[in-house]
Design a protein around this motif. Structure first.
Motif, mmCIF file in Angstrom:
data_model
loop_
_atom_site.group_PDB
_atom_site.id
_atom_site.type_symbol
_atom_site.label_atom_id
_atom_site.label_comp_id
_atom_site.label_asym_id
_atom_site.label_seq_id
_atom_site.Cartn_x
_atom_site.Cartn_y
_atom_site.Cartn_z
ATOM 1 N N VAL B 57 0.864 -1.181 0.000
ATOM 2 C CA VAL B 57 0.000 0.000 0.000
ATOM 3 C C VAL B 57 0.897 1.226 0.000
ATOM 4 O O VAL B 57 1.813 1.326 0.817
ATOM 5 C CB VAL B 57 -0.877 0.040 1.272
ATOM 6 N N ASN B 58 0.642 2.120 -0.910
ATOM 7 C CA ASN B 58 1.379 3.375 -0.904
ATOM 8 C C ASN B 58 0.435 4.496 -0.500
ATOM 9 O O ASN B 58 -0.643 4.636 -1.069
ATOM 10 C CB ASN B 58 1.972 3.666 -2.284
ATOM 11 N N TYR B 60 0.228 8.607 -0.020
ATOM 12 C CA TYR B 60 0.912 9.827 -0.457
ATOM 13 C C TYR B 60 0.285 11.040 0.222
ATOM 14 O O TYR B 60 -0.939 11.136 0.315
ATOM 15 C CB TYR B 60 0.769 10.010 -1.969
ATOM 16 N N ASP B 65 5.202 9.946 -1.356
ATOM 17 C CA ASP B 65 5.081 8.696 -0.610
ATOM 18 C C ASP B 65 5.531 8.933 0.834
ATOM 19 O O ASP B 65 6.666 9.369 1.076
ATOM 20 C CB ASP B 65 5.986 7.652 -1.301
ATOM 21 N N LEU B 85 -2.789 4.291 -2.946
ATOM 22 C CA LEU B 85 -2.713 3.552 -4.213
ATOM 23 C C LEU B 85 -2.057 2.203 -3.984
ATOM 24 O O LEU B 85 -1.160 2.084 -3.155
ATOM 25 C CB LEU B 85 -1.877 4.330 -5.247
ATOM 26 N N PRO B 86 -2.471 1.197 -4.762
ATOM 27 C CA PRO B 86 -1.751 -0.080 -4.715
ATOM 28 C C PRO B 86 -0.376 0.079 -5.369
ATOM 29 O O PRO B 86 -0.205 0.904 -6.269
ATOM 30 C CB PRO B 86 -2.627 -1.018 -5.567
ATOM 31 N N ALA B 87 0.598 -0.704 -4.925
ATOM 32 C CA ALA B 87 1.924 -0.677 -5.544
ATOM 33 C C ALA B 87 1.847 -1.315 -6.927
ATOM 34 O O ALA B 87 1.305 -2.400 -7.076
ATOM 35 C CB ALA B 87 2.919 -1.423 -4.673
#
Lengths: 314, 91
Positions: B57-58, B60, B65, B85-87
């Protein structure tokens, strides 16, 4: 420049100043990896991947190679495989640009489409499944092969330092992490205070799809310890900077270049980089392979960016 | 001014289908706690038993990030924009 064969023509790309786009007090440069033989930074990686496997005795004329790619690595491998008699198959998301597929077709590459909704992660998954079931096929696997960052540690990084020894920061796109890891390590050995920033493409929702977060993928070759920041850039911002590069500096680049340039412009700030800093943007490719996406066409930029957001452009 | 949070498709099962949430908190951790109150299950999708963000899981803050800022303790200010966002790989 005389090269005895195509492999010998890889690398040594121009580092070009961007006087019109450099913010006051900073100097931006772009390293034009599109000047490599097949038009992308991946020529360096393909050369290292193949030479590594050849040294290990894994490849012979007639050998079959399989690689997951969003395009550039496949094209680079194809060009280097052709004269060696290796048969290449590429697993590629079905939503990559038509130019990529046509180029692979030219080299007689067997293209295995992976679902658009799974992006590059889906290509990785499929390639692993196919390779597991077929022990005779060689999977270089750029995402996990140390030869990928080593190509940049031994060539891209030293070229930047040769041309600009006092470089303060490098910005590159985040795909496999090979460029960032290899260039970043070399840069920080040279100057521990140097900074490395990742420009991460942010796509539209289709590309992220419905995949579960625990099915994500972080490429094993990415060494996050060399990164000083990771900044996402959406298609509109990437496209805007890609176009400015053309209109203000005359440089025709691919969309990832615009993303990296957007990050470079953001970090040219006294809170992050001292005034007077020289910043290198790695441009992974030129714009040729994106013409059919409409990225450079006349029309409403926001609409173009919105349609581009569902294509894998990095 | 609240903090706007963009939620990926895959997590909208916890948000009644909402694409954007608004929350508050002086760190990412506090924001996640605040959102969890109204969107049960969201926290578990983002944060592991070790109290850190899941590997794939990213998160931001203003496009950066948080792993390279202060991780889950990254400070937030009113008006910041947060996205999840998903990696995803490229190449």
């Amino acid at each position: 420049m005389l090269a005895r064969d195509l492999r010998a023509a890889v690398g040594d790309t121009p580092l070009v100043g961007l006087p019109a786009l450099s913010p006051p007090g900073y100097e931006l440069y772009v390293k034009l990896e599109g000047h490599n033989p097949t038009g992308s930074v991946k020529d360096r990686v393909a050369k290292y991947l193949l030479e590594d496997a050849e040294r290990a005795g894994l490849l012979h004329p007639g050998s079959r190679i399989l690689e997951p790619t969003s395009g550039n690595t496949g094209i680079a491998l194809a060009a280097l495989c052709a004269p060696r008699g290796y048969k290449l198959s590429c697993v590629m998301p079905e939503n990559t640009s038509v130019e990529r597929r046509r180029l692979l077709e030219l080299y007689s590459v067997d293209i295995i489409p992976s679902p658009a909704a799974e992006g590059s992660n889906g290509a990785v998954r499929m390639a692993r499944e196919i390779a597991d079931a077929d022990p005779d096929v060689y999977l270089p696997f750029q995402y996990g092969n140390a030869a990928n960052p080593r190509a940049h540690y031994e060539t891209t990084g030293p070229e930047i330092l040769r041309d600009l020894p006092d470089v303060a920061a490098v910005v590159a796109g985040l795909g496999t992490g090979g460029t960032l890891t290899g260039v970043g390590r070399r840069l920080k050995e040279h100057d521990p205070a140097a900074k490395v920033f990742a420009a991460e493409p942010e796509y539209g929702e289709l590309v992220y799809g419905l995949r579960n977060l625990d099915e994500g993928f972080v490429p094993p070759v990415l060494d996050t310890s060399v990164l000083d920041g990771r900044i996402k850039v959406d298609s509109l911002a990437a496209l805007t900077e890609t176009r400015r590069l053309a209109t203000e500096e005359g440089i025709f680049a691919g969309i990832s270049t615009g993303a990296a340039l957007a990050v470079a412009l953001r970090v040219c700030n006294p809170r992050r980089l001292a005034e007077g800093s020289k910043v290198v943007v790695v441009s992974p490719d030129g714009g040729w392979k994106y013409l059919s996406t409409g990225a450079y066409a006349a029309g409403n930029l926001e609409q173009i960016a919105a349609s581009l957001a569902e294509t894998v452009w990095a | 001014m609240p903090i706007e949070v963009r939620v990926p498709t895959v997590l909208r099962k916890h948000t009644a289908g909402e694409k954007t949430l608004s929350g508050s908190g002086s760190t990412v951790r506090e924001l996640v706690e605040d959102l969890e109150g109204r969107n049960p299950g969201l926290r578990q999708s983002l944060v592991g038993d070790d109290g850190q963000l899941h590997r794939f899981v990213n998160v931001y803050v203003n496009d950066e990030d948080v792993r390279y800022l202060g991780g889950i303790e990254t400070p937030l200010s009113d008006g910041d924009s947060v996205s999840i966002l998903p990696a995803v790989a490229g190449g």
